[in-house]
Scaffold this motif. Structure first.
Motif, PDB file in Angstrom:
ATOM      1  N   LYS A 236     -36.045 -12.896 -15.230  1.00  0.00           N
ATOM      2  CA  LYS A 236     -36.923 -13.194 -16.365  1.00  0.00           C
ATOM      3  C   LYS A 236     -36.707 -14.612 -16.888  1.00  0.00           C
ATOM      4  O   LYS A 236     -37.676 -15.322 -17.207  1.00  0.00           O
ATOM      5  N   TYR A 237     -35.445 -15.045 -16.992  1.00  0.00           N
ATOM      6  CA  TYR A 237     -35.135 -16.335 -17.596  1.00  0.00           C
ATOM      7  C   TYR A 237     -35.070 -17.491 -16.604  1.00  0.00           C
ATOM      8  O   TYR A 237     -35.035 -18.649 -17.015  1.00  0.00           O
ATOM      9  N   CYS A 238     -35.055 -17.191 -15.314  1.00  0.00           N
ATOM     10  CA  CYS A 238     -34.851 -18.263 -14.329  1.00  0.00           C
ATOM     11  C   CYS A 238     -35.974 -18.433 -13.310  1.00  0.00           C
ATOM     12  O   CYS A 238     -36.125 -19.521 -12.759  1.00  0.00           O
ATOM     13  N   LYS A 239     -36.741 -17.395 -13.041  1.00  0.00           N
ATOM     14  CA  LYS A 239     -37.784 -17.515 -12.023  1.00  0.00           C
ATOM     15  C   LYS A 239     -38.987 -18.259 -12.591  1.00  0.00           C
ATOM     16  O   LYS A 239     -39.515 -17.920 -13.650  1.00  0.00           O
ATOM     17  N   ASN A 240     -39.412 -19.301 -11.881  1.00  0.00           N
ATOM     18  CA  ASN A 240     -40.564 -20.131 -12.274  1.00  0.00           C
ATOM     19  C   ASN A 240     -40.382 -20.772 -13.650  1.00  0.00           C
ATOM     20  O   ASN A 240     -41.363 -20.984 -14.373  1.00  0.00           O
ATOM     21  N   LYS A 241     -39.127 -21.073 -14.023  1.00  0.00           N
ATOM     22  CA  LYS A 241     -38.834 -21.709 -15.301  1.00  0.00           C
ATOM     23  C   LYS A 241     -38.431 -23.162 -15.073  1.00  0.00           C
ATOM     24  O   LYS A 241     -38.038 -23.552 -13.980  1.00  0.00           O
ATOM     25  N   THR A 242     -38.527 -23.967 -16.127  1.00  0.00           N
ATOM     26  CA  THR A 242     -38.127 -25.370 -16.037  1.00  0.00           C
ATOM     27  C   THR A 242     -36.605 -25.468 -15.912  1.00  0.00           C
ATOM     28  O   THR A 242     -35.874 -24.546 -16.294  1.00  0.00           O
ATOM     29  N   ASP A 243     -36.138 -26.599 -15.384  1.00  0.00           N
ATOM     30  CA  ASP A 243     -34.700 -26.811 -15.262  1.00  0.00           C
ATOM     31  C   ASP A 243     -34.007 -26.708 -16.616  1.00  0.00           C
ATOM     32  O   ASP A 243     -32.889 -26.197 -16.718  1.00  0.00           O
ATOM     33  N   PHE A 244     -34.678 -27.190 -17.663  1.00  0.00           N
ATOM     34  CA  PHE A 244     -34.085 -27.159 -19.000  1.00  0.00           C
ATOM     35  C   PHE A 244     -33.810 -25.728 -19.442  1.00  0.00           C
ATOM     36  O   PHE A 244     -32.721 -25.421 -19.948  1.00  0.00           O
ATOM     37  N   LYS A 245     -34.770 -24.825 -19.248  1.00  0.00           N
ATOM     38  CA  LYS A 245     -34.580 -23.432 -19.650  1.00  0.00           C
ATOM     39  C   LYS A 245     -33.521 -22.743 -18.790  1.00  0.00           C
ATOM     40  O   LYS A 245     -32.734 -21.920 -19.283  1.00  0.00           O
ATOM     41  N   ILE A 246     -33.492 -23.086 -17.501  1.00  0.00           N
ATOM     42  CA  ILE A 246     -32.475 -22.498 -16.623  1.00  0.00           C
ATOM     43  C   ILE A 246     -31.083 -22.965 -17.031  1.00  0.00           C
ATOM     44  O   ILE A 246     -30.125 -22.177 -17.059  1.00  0.00           O
ATOM     45  N   LEU A 247     -30.941 -24.241 -17.375  1.00  0.00           N
ATOM     46  CA  LEU A 247     -29.646 -24.775 -17.807  1.00  0.00           C
ATOM     47  C   LEU A 247     -29.173 -24.110 -19.101  1.00  0.00           C
ATOM     48  O   LEU A 247     -27.973 -23.879 -19.283  1.00  0.00           O
ATOM     49  N   ILE A 248     -30.093 -23.786 -19.990  1.00  0.00           N
ATOM     50  CA  ILE A 248     -29.723 -23.078 -21.220  1.00  0.00           C
ATOM     51  C   ILE A 248     -29.183 -21.692 -20.877  1.00  0.00           C
ATOM     52  O   ILE A 248     -28.170 -21.242 -21.433  1.00  0.00           O
ATOM     53  N   PHE A 249     -29.850 -20.997 -19.938  1.00  0.00           N
ATOM     54  CA  PHE A 249     -29.370 -19.680 -19.505  1.00  0.00           C
ATOM     55  C   PHE A 249     -27.987 -19.791 -18.861  1.00  0.00           C
ATOM     56  O   PHE A 249     -27.088 -18.988 -19.147  1.00  0.00           O
ATOM     57  N   LEU A 250     -27.809 -20.787 -17.985  1.00  0.00           N
ATOM     58  CA  LEU A 250     -26.517 -20.979 -17.325  1.00  0.00           C
ATOM     59  C   LEU A 250     -25.415 -21.275 -18.340  1.00  0.00           C
ATOM     60  O   LEU A 250     -24.280 -20.803 -18.199  1.00  0.00           O
ATOM     61  N   ARG A 251     -25.748 -22.059 -19.351  1.00  0.00           N
ATOM     62  CA  ARG A 251     -24.778 -22.385 -20.399  1.00  0.00           C
ATOM     63  C   ARG A 251     -24.344 -21.132 -21.148  1.00  0.00           C
ATOM     64  O   ARG A 251     -23.161 -20.948 -21.443  1.00  0.00           O
ATOM     65  N   HIS A 252     -25.300 -20.242 -21.440  1.00  0.00           N
ATOM     66  CA  HIS A 252     -24.993 -18.973 -22.112  1.00  0.00           C
ATOM     67  C   HIS A 252     -24.073 -18.117 -21.246  1.00  0.00           C
ATOM     68  O   HIS A 252     -23.078 -17.554 -21.739  1.00  0.00           O
ATOM     69  N   LYS A 253     -24.374 -18.028 -19.951  1.00  0.00           N
ATOM     70  CA  LYS A 253     -23.545 -17.225 -19.039  1.00  0.00           C
ATOM     71  C   LYS A 253     -22.182 -17.874 -18.812  1.00  0.00           C
ATOM     72  O   LYS A 253     -21.186 -17.184 -18.581  1.00  0.00           O
ATOM     73  N   TYR A 254     -22.147 -19.200 -18.887  1.00  0.00           N
ATOM     74  CA  TYR A 254     -20.886 -19.931 -18.719  1.00  0.00           C
ATOM     75  C   TYR A 254     -19.871 -19.525 -19.791  1.00  0.00           C
ATOM     76  O   TYR A 254     -18.697 -19.292 -19.502  1.00  0.00           O
ATOM     77  N   LYS A 255     -20.335 -19.420 -21.033  1.00  0.00           N
ATOM     78  CA  LYS A 255     -19.447 -19.002 -22.124  1.00  0.00           C
ATOM     79  C   LYS A 255     -18.940 -17.581 -21.901  1.00  0.00           C
ATOM     80  O   LYS A 255     -17.760 -17.281 -22.119  1.00  0.00           O
ATOM     81  N   GLN A 256     -19.837 -16.695 -21.452  1.00  0.00           N
ATOM     82  CA  GLN A 256     -19.425 -15.315 -21.159  1.00  0.00           C
ATOM     83  C   GLN A 256     -18.419 -15.276 -20.012  1.00  0.00           C
ATOM     84  O   GLN A 256     -17.437 -14.521 -20.059  1.00  0.00           O
ATOM     85  N   TYR A 257     -18.666 -16.097 -19.010  1.00  0.00           N
ATOM     86  CA  TYR A 257     -17.773 -16.117 -17.840  1.00  0.00           C
ATOM     87  C   TYR A 257     -16.370 -16.581 -18.220  1.00  0.00           C
ATOM     88  O   TYR A 257     -15.371 -15.988 -17.788  1.00  0.00           O
ATOM     89  N   LEU A 258     -16.284 -17.616 -19.046  1.00  0.00           N
ATOM     90  CA  LEU A 258     -14.982 -18.105 -19.492  1.00  0.00           C
ATOM     91  C   LEU A 258     -14.264 -17.059 -20.336  1.00  0.00           C
ATOM     92  O   LEU A 258     -13.033 -16.888 -20.217  1.00  0.00           O
ATOM     93  N   ASN A 259     -15.001 -16.355 -21.173  1.00  0.00           N
ATOM     94  CA  ASN A 259     -14.395 -15.292 -21.971  1.00  0.00           C
ATOM     95  C   ASN A 259     -13.845 -14.179 -21.081  1.00  0.00           C
ATOM     96  O   ASN A 259     -12.766 -13.635 -21.343  1.00  0.00           O
TER      97      ASN A 259
END
Length: 266
Positions: A236-259
């Motif tokens: 939903k958040y990454c398919k056919n989305k702009t790089d900016f929106k994908i990077l925001i999603f990755l940043r959110h998952k990055y925080k979860q991954y570090l936790n």
């Protein structure tokens, strides 16, 4: 009188120091002979990012001596350090050099001499058959994967098929595959393949820029992208989305991954 001047100068210096030490939003513009839209602008120090618009313009928060990195496929990587001038003016102009990939000259096949009769005689092979030239309709869309073909063959059961079965005009395959769970299994397999394909595309296109401002050990990076793909909202958040929106999603998952990594150490 001199004492008052000294106090004023000290106050001005103090005010200036406070101003340059705070984060401010600056307006920037990228200039280049190549396309200046969708260039990644990454504040490696503050770990924030944005992208340029069609005119090469962008806005980003910075502090004094922050490192900004500019990255795109069409340009050479460039990194600059924010100076006092940018903090005071809140404006920055960045010139990027176009990325030119030069290949060594190679000779493929026969060397043409310019003599038509000689060149025709030296040609080898036959041109490929084009089904349009033969008047045969052909499929030019996306080639289905093996799992997608199997799912199509299995069919998808619909309640209205029961009427067709009673009347003897419907195939039993969709019903049998639905009851046995084969259709559900094939759908799940297609979903997994879709996620993995999208994940690999994102990794190839954005990993360098993302990890520039979100550091992670090399051996953990592949695991991180699988962690992102496992999210129920990944498509939903990454398919056919702009790089900016994908990077925001990755940043959110990055925080979860570090936790998760920190929790695993406890």
């Amino acid at each position: 009188m001199l004492k008052n001047k000294a106090i004023i100068i000290m106050f001005m210096l103090f005010s200036f120091q406070v101003a340059v030490s705070q984060s401010v939003e600056i307006s920037g513009k990228v200039q280049s002979n190549a396309n200046v839209e969708n260039i990644h602008v990454i504040n490696k120090t503050a770990q924030v990012f944005t992208i340029t618009d069609k005119n090469g313009a962008f806005k980003i928060n910075v502090s004094l001596y922050d490192s900004l990195m500019f990255s795109s496929i069409q340009h050479k990587l460039k990194e600059i350090v924010i100076s006092k001038n940018e903090i005071i003016s809140k404006i920055i102009i960045v010139n990027l050099d176009e990325q030119v990939n030069k290949l060594d000259e190679v000779v493929v096949g026969k060397v043409l001499t310019g003599n038509l009769l000689t060149d025709i005689a030296n040609m080898e092979g036959k041109p490929p058959v084009n089904f349009f030239d033969l008047g045969i309709p052909g499929y030019t869309g996306k080639i289905a994967t093996q799992s997608e073909r199997r799912l199509s063959q299995a069919g998808d059961f619909k309640p209205k098929m029961l009427i067709g079965m009673v009347l003897g005009g419907a195939s039993l395959d969709p019903i049998i595959n639905g009851i046995s769970g084969r259709t559900k299994m094939l759908k799940r397999r297609v979903e997994i393949e879709t996620k993995e394909t999208l994940m690999l595309i994102i990794k190839s296109r954005l990993s360098r820029d993302f990890f520039a401002s979100n550091p992670l050990d090399e051996e953990l990076r592949m695991d991180f992208f699988y962690f992102c793909a496992d999210d129920e909202h990944f498509i939903k958040y990454c398919k056919n989305k702009t790089d900016f929106k994908i990077l925001i999603f990755l940043r959110h998952k990055y925080k979860q991954y570090l936790n998760n990594l920190e929790s695993g150490k406890d």
